[in-house]
Design an enzyme around this catalytic site. Structure first.
Site: not given
Ligand SMILES: NC(=O)c1ccc[n+]([C@@H]2O[C@H](COP(=O)([O-])OP(=O)(O)OC[C@H]3O[C@@H](n4cnc5c(N)ncnc54)[C@H](O)[C@@H]3O)[C@@H](O)[C@H]2O)c1
Length: 259
Positions: A49, A102, A166, A170, A199
């Site tokens: 992370d 992720n 985005y 994506k 989500i």
């Molecule tokens: N929540 C939704 O509705 C939804 C919908 C579609 C897709 N997504 C996708 O889900 C994923 C994120 O979800 P989440 O709930 O885990 O969110 P989150 O924002 O908590 O991200 C997970 C982790 O990614 C880390 N991160 C950010 N930038 C980074 C980098 N440059 N290098 C390494 N780590 C990094 C953050 O520090 C965080 O701990 C994304 O790809 C997002 O596009 C979410």
């Protein structure tokens, strides 16, 4: 017996950067839920992370349940960090079999409101990172006898919400994954993409807040999904239950995209 027994998984973006939901002892997002669910299925988990403290929090949660996990700081937009995360997984657990990309952020706006800098950053974090980690992980997974990769895209790959970098990144993940799947099939590495809908994740709670009441009526299942529902779909694609599934996309959206 777990579905990922004996496997090592690297989760890029395996922390959770946002507030906890009521009742959660540790905040749960898609990445953290995936890391924990992989451990519950028997995998050793390398959590990478941007923020080391968040990766360590995930690893601690896994160890508290009796699982195996280690943490590493990794800015996935940096090539050296991607290589180091793969190396750390192999060094800590002896081999690498599974990779989950992720990482994804949502900056910028529509075509007329997105700076070149914002677009370039989104490209580096959301797309190039997936390319880099796959490129470094693939030889290790092949050396371990094969495995699987899951890249996290979004419904935004299919439907517009006017956040141009985005949507573009994506959507590009779909092509990236398909192409990688073609190359890696001969090494017994499956590559698939997951498309979450709306989500209730840390990303959303951090950037938008509580949107449940606003969005639930639009979703056929009348609620947002949970990060655990994303994690379980990812574990399915990582596991041998999906042994003949590669180069495909799994939409997890409560029916939203069919509407
Ligand atoms: N929540 C939704 O509705 C939804 C919908 C579609 C897709 N997504 C996708 O889900 C994923 C994120 O979800 P989440 O709930 O885990 O969110 P989150 O924002 O908590 O991200 C997970 C982790 O990614 C880390 N991160 C950010 N930038 C980074 C980098 N440059 N290098 C390494 N780590 C990094 C953050 O520090 C965080 O701990 C994304 O790809 C997002 O596009 C979410």
């Amino acid at each position: 017996m777990g579905r990922l027994d004996g496997k090592t998984v690297l989760v890029i973006g395996g922390g959770a950067d946002g507030p906890a939901r009521e009742g959660e002892t540790v905040a749960i997002g898609n990445g953290r839920a995936t890391a924990i669910q992989c451990a519950r299925e028997g995998a050793s988990v390398m959590v990478a992370d941007l923020k080391l403290a968040l990766a360590e929090e995930t690893a601690a949660a896994i160890r508290a349940e009796g699982g195996r996990a280690a943490a590493i700081a990794c800015d996935a937009s940096r090539e050296d960090d991607c290589r180091a995360a793969v190396e750390a997984a192999v060094r800590n657990f002896g081999a690498l079999h599974l990779l989950v990309n992720n990482v994804g952020i949502g900056i910028g706006g529509n075509l007329l409101k997105t700076s070149t800098e914002a677009f370039d950053k989104m490209y580096a974090v959301n797309l190039r990172s997936h390319f880099l980690t796959m490129r470094y992980a693939a030889p290790e997974i092949a050396a371990a006898g094969g495995g699987a990769i899951v890249n996290v895209s979004s419904m935004a790959a299919l439907r517009s919400n006017s956040l141009i970098p985005y949507e573009a990144t994506k959507a590009a993940i779909l092509g990236l994954s398909r192409s990688a799947a073609m190359t890696l099939a001969r090494d017994k590495i499956r590559v698939n993409t997951i498309l979450p809908g709306l989500i209730n994740s840390t990303m959303v709670r951090r950037e938008i807040g509580d949107r449940e009441a606003a969005v639930a009526p639009r979703i056929p299942m009348r609620r947002q999904g949970t990060p655990w529902e994303i994690a379980k779909a990812i574990v399915f694609l990582l596991s041998d239950d999906a042994s003949y599934i590669t180069a495909t996309e799994l939409i997890v959206d409560g029916g939203l995209s069919a509407r």
